[in-house]
Design an enzyme around this catalytic site. Structure first.
Site, PDB file in Angstrom:
ATOM      1  N   HIS A   1      23.649  20.362 -69.767  1.00  0.00           N
ATOM      2  CA  HIS A   1      24.814  20.838 -70.513  1.00  0.00           C
ATOM      3  C   HIS A   1      24.883  22.358 -70.554  1.00  0.00           C
ATOM      4  CE1 HIS A   1      25.854  17.218 -73.325  1.00  0.00           C
ATOM      5  NE2 HIS A   1      25.575  16.808 -72.116  1.00  0.00           N
TER       6      HIS A   1
ATOM      7  N   ARG B   1      27.036  20.208 -66.300  1.00  0.00           N
ATOM      8  CA  ARG B   1      28.303  20.036 -66.990  1.00  0.00           C
ATOM      9  C   ARG B   1      28.680  21.375 -67.611  1.00  0.00           C
ATOM     10  NH1 ARG B   1      29.250  16.740 -72.613  1.00  0.00           N
ATOM     11  NH2 ARG B   1      28.730  18.805 -73.457  1.00  0.00           N
TER      12      ARG B   1
ATOM     13  N   TYR C   1      34.731  21.302 -78.928  1.00  0.00           N
ATOM     14  CA  TYR C   1      33.631  20.340 -78.793  1.00  0.00           C
ATOM     15  C   TYR C   1      32.543  20.865 -77.855  1.00  0.00           C
ATOM     16  CZ  TYR C   1      30.782  17.181 -76.280  1.00  0.00           C
ATOM     17  OH  TYR C   1      29.690  16.650 -75.678  1.00  0.00           O
TER      18      TYR C   1
ATOM     19  N   ASP D   1      33.533  17.395 -69.557  1.00  0.00           N
ATOM     20  CA  ASP D   1      33.848  16.353 -70.540  1.00  0.00           C
ATOM     21  C   ASP D   1      35.118  16.732 -71.294  1.00  0.00           C
ATOM     22  OD1 ASP D   1      31.766  14.619 -73.052  1.00  0.00           O
ATOM     23  OD2 ASP D   1      33.874  14.366 -72.452  1.00  0.00           O
TER      24      ASP D   1
ATOM     25  N   HIS E   1      36.423  14.754 -73.420  1.00  0.00           N
ATOM     26  CA  HIS E   1      36.139  14.201 -74.741  1.00  0.00           C
ATOM     27  C   HIS E   1      37.337  13.529 -75.394  1.00  0.00           C
ATOM     28  CE1 HIS E   1      33.461  13.945 -78.279  1.00  0.00           C
ATOM     29  NE2 HIS E   1      32.531  14.058 -77.354  1.00  0.00           N
TER      30      HIS E   1
ATOM     31  N   GLU F   1      35.321  13.563 -67.437  1.00  0.00           N
ATOM     32  CA  GLU F   1      34.837  12.516 -68.323  1.00  0.00           C
ATOM     33  C   GLU F   1      35.782  12.269 -69.502  1.00  0.00           C
ATOM     34  OE1 GLU F   1      31.187  12.237 -71.531  1.00  0.00           O
ATOM     35  OE2 GLU F   1      30.860  13.327 -69.647  1.00  0.00           O
TER      36      GLU F   1
ATOM     37  N   GLU G   1      30.989   5.945 -72.706  1.00  0.00           N
ATOM     38  CA  GLU G   1      29.937   6.219 -73.695  1.00  0.00           C
ATOM     39  C   GLU G   1      30.231   5.580 -75.044  1.00  0.00           C
ATOM     40  OE1 GLU G   1      30.539  10.446 -75.816  1.00  0.00           O
ATOM     41  OE2 GLU G   1      30.249  10.576 -73.632  1.00  0.00           O
TER      42      GLU G   1
ATOM     43  N   ARG H   1      29.809   4.885 -68.012  1.00  0.00           N
ATOM     44  CA  ARG H   1      28.857   5.677 -68.808  1.00  0.00           C
ATOM     45  C   ARG H   1      28.227   4.907 -69.976  1.00  0.00           C
ATOM     46  NH1 ARG H   1      27.770  10.461 -69.346  1.00  0.00           N
ATOM     47  NH2 ARG H   1      28.323  10.791 -71.521  1.00  0.00           N
TER      48      ARG H   1
ATOM     49  N   HIS I   1      25.440   7.705 -70.624  1.00  0.00           N
ATOM     50  CA  HIS I   1      25.443   8.653 -71.730  1.00  0.00           C
ATOM     51  C   HIS I   1      23.996   8.952 -72.108  1.00  0.00           C
ATOM     52  CE1 HIS I   1      26.697   9.334 -76.222  1.00  0.00           C
ATOM     53  NE2 HIS I   1      26.785  10.441 -75.554  1.00  0.00           N
TER      54      HIS I   1
ATOM     55  N   ASP J   1      21.840  12.727 -79.409  1.00  0.00           N
ATOM     56  CA  ASP J   1      21.851  11.776 -80.522  1.00  0.00           C
ATOM     57  C   ASP J   1      21.437  10.373 -80.091  1.00  0.00           C
ATOM     58  OD1 ASP J   1      24.777  10.507 -79.973  1.00  0.00           O
ATOM     59  OD2 ASP J   1      24.903  12.658 -79.834  1.00  0.00           O
TER      60      ASP J   1
ATOM     61  N   GLU K   1      22.936  11.484 -67.782  1.00  0.00           N
ATOM     62  CA  GLU K   1      23.112  12.648 -68.656  1.00  0.00           C
ATOM     63  C   GLU K   1      21.770  12.994 -69.322  1.00  0.00           C
ATOM     64  OE1 GLU K   1      25.801  14.210 -72.459  1.00  0.00           O
ATOM     65  OE2 GLU K   1      25.937  12.118 -71.837  1.00  0.00           O
TER      66      GLU K   1
ATOM     67  N   TRP L   1      38.751  13.205 -81.504  1.00  0.00           N
ATOM     68  CA  TRP L   1      37.757  14.283 -81.424  1.00  0.00           C
ATOM     69  C   TRP L   1      36.978  14.169 -80.171  1.00  0.00           C
ATOM     70  CZ3 TRP L   1      32.394  14.418 -81.254  1.00  0.00           C
ATOM     71  CH2 TRP L   1      31.865  15.735 -81.355  1.00  0.00           C
TER      72      TRP L   1
HETATM   73  C1  CS2 Z   1      29.365  13.688 -75.514  1.00  0.00           C
HETATM   74  C2  CS2 Z   1      28.460  13.392 -76.669  1.00  0.00           C
HETATM   75  O1  CS2 Z   1      27.440  14.090 -74.265  1.00  0.00           O
HETATM   76  C3  CS2 Z   1      28.587  13.660 -74.229  1.00  0.00           C
HETATM   77  O2  CS2 Z   1      29.119  13.242 -73.210  1.00  0.00           O
HETATM   78  O3  CS2 Z   1      30.504  12.969 -75.377  1.00  0.00           O
HETATM   79  O4  CS2 Z   1      27.773  14.532 -76.980  1.00  0.00           O
HETATM   80  C4  CS2 Z   1      29.111  12.850 -77.889  1.00  0.00           C
HETATM   81  O5  CS2 Z   1      29.982  13.762 -78.441  1.00  0.00           O
HETATM   82  C5  CS2 Z   1      28.067  12.467 -78.919  1.00  0.00           C
HETATM   83  O6  CS2 Z   1      27.107  11.654 -78.347  1.00  0.00           O
HETATM   84  C6  CS2 Z   1      28.692  11.762 -80.109  1.00  0.00           C
HETATM   85  O7  CS2 Z   1      27.726  11.357 -80.968  1.00  0.00           O
HETATM   86 MG    MG Z   2      31.060  12.599 -73.380  1.00  0.00          MG
END
Ligand code: CS2
Ligand code: MG
Length: 404
Positions: free
Chosen positions: A123, A148, A160, A212, A214, A238, A264, A285, A314, A318, A341, A404
């Protein structure tokens, strides 16, 4: 036959909140499963503690498929993020146990290695284009072959995926209520091609570039963005538009050949069926933690293989290190692997999760320890109490809620 004699849910927050399931057999073999659902952690913990753990005691830990069917069909209320994350944790813990009993790493139980390593993407992000480019350079210097790229959108206060000052990677702030961000699509649609164009101009085309969106665009906006990004030869665009309405992706396909990755937020094969069978996406994903574990993820990937769709699981911060380890075992063994990822896990997660996966030249290997190759230090986990954290909410300039 080896009976499950204990099922314990561990909630800890070393850097961020994680929920982990620990299963123990009558022979003392321990299996770990990740049950972390960002911003809804306690719902899964309760689902496990109050509903699934009592059912697992006395069951044969070897019967993974039967246990999966028992928990999925037996629930009557099937699918959904909470249910499928809870079932995933049980499933992954049982694969960990089976590997430990067999004395084999899980990927060997899944048919062995179909490749030497698992290509990952990192990232890169920045508050502006120059700092984002510096971050891309940092990843390329570390040996990444795929990056990314995200940056703050000029004119928007918050975007984001951009870490706040002092954060290594993006993490939502601890708060009693979700932070509310202002979103505006027009400046983003103008900026995204500039952002990705700047990366290609500075570093060329010798590595994979991902972005992404998002979930923030309407289908026609996503179609336009995909077309505007074609010259930058992305590995994927994405989550261009919310994926509840899978037919919306036909419009994107009509207008652009930029590869599309989605999944994801999906939790079962039924969420992906139309997108895969109509070849409306190029990468699926779905993650091992949120779509029913290794057992169900392999089904999704097998369907994807039939339609030339590759995997792109994904792997945000988290999803715990237990989840990453399980993902790497699946990634190493599936024929239609695309990319994984890797966002990394902020310290002090490594005080709680002891892992054996390794990184080299842009790829990971899960290691050859029996099972998943991850152990959880419960004493260390107890030192990091849970803290409520919500993902932000988006509002448009007119005050209405946006994706979001
Ligand atoms: C995101 C995530 O990494 C990604 O592709 O879409 O960081 C996502 O926002 C989080 O996992 C949400 O909890
Ligand atoms: Mg994502």
């Amino acid at each position: 036959m080896t009976r499950i004699v204990d099922a314990t849910v561990i909630i800890t927050a070393p850097g961020r909140n994680y929920v982990t399931l620990k299963l123990t057999t009558e022979d003392g073999v321990v299996g770990w499963g990740d049950a972390t659902l960002n911003g809804r952690e306690l719902a899964v913990a309760a689902y496990l503690r109050d509903h699934l753990c009592p059912l697992l005691i006395g069951r044969d830990a070897h019967r993974i498929e039967d246990t999966w069917q028992y928990l999925y069909k037996g629930a009557y209320w099937r699918r959904g993020p909470v249910t499928m994350t809870a079932i995933a944790a049980v499933d992954v813990a049982l694969w960990d146990i089976k590997g430990k009993i067999a004395g084999l790493p899980v990927y060997q139980l899944l048919g062995g290695a179909a490749r030497d390593g698992v290509l990952v993407y990192g990232h890169a992000s920045g508050h502006d284009v120059p700092s984002m480019l510096d971050d891309v350079a940092r990843y390329l210097d570390l040996g990444y072959q795929a990056v990314r790229a995200q940056a703050s959108v000029p004119g928007l206060e918050k975007t984001y995926g951009i870490p706040s000052d002092g954060q290594a990677v993006y993490e939502p702030a601890a708060s009693a209520r979700p932070q509310e961000d202002v979103w505006d699509t027009a400046p983003y649609l103008r900026f995204a091609p500039e952002l990705l164009g700047a990366v290609r101009e500075r570093f060329g085309f010798g590595f994979h570039l991902l972005h992404d969106v998002h979930h923030r665009l309407s289908p026609i906006e996503a179609a336009r963005l995909g077309r505007d990004l074609e010259q930058h030869r992305l590995f994927w665009m994405e989550d261009p538009t919310p994926a509840e309405d899978q037919s919306a992706f036909r419009l994107i396909r009509e207008h652009t050949t930029t590869p599309v990755a989605v999944g994801e937020v999906f939790n079962s094969i039924w969420d992906c069926q139309q997108l895969i069978t109509e070849r409306l996406i190029d990468y699926i994903r779905t993650s091992v933690s949120h779509s029913g574990g290794i057992t169900h993820l392999r089904r999704i990937f097998a369907l994807a293989e039939l339609y030339g769709v590759r995997t792109g699981s994904h792997g945000a911060g988290d999803l715990s290190p237990v989840s990453l380890a399980a993902a790497l075992h699946v990634d190493l063994s599936v024929p239609n692997f695309g990319i994984q990822e890797y966002m990394g896990h902020a310290s002090p997660a490594d005080e709680v999760f002891h892992t054996s996966y390794t990184f080299s030249q842009g790829s990971f290997h899960p290691g050859d320890a029996p099972g998943l190759g991850v152990e959880v230090d419960e004493r260390a986990a107890a030192a990091f109490p849970y803290e409520p954290r919500y993902l932000p909410t988006n509002r448009r300039r007119d005050g209405s809620v946006h994706d979001w």
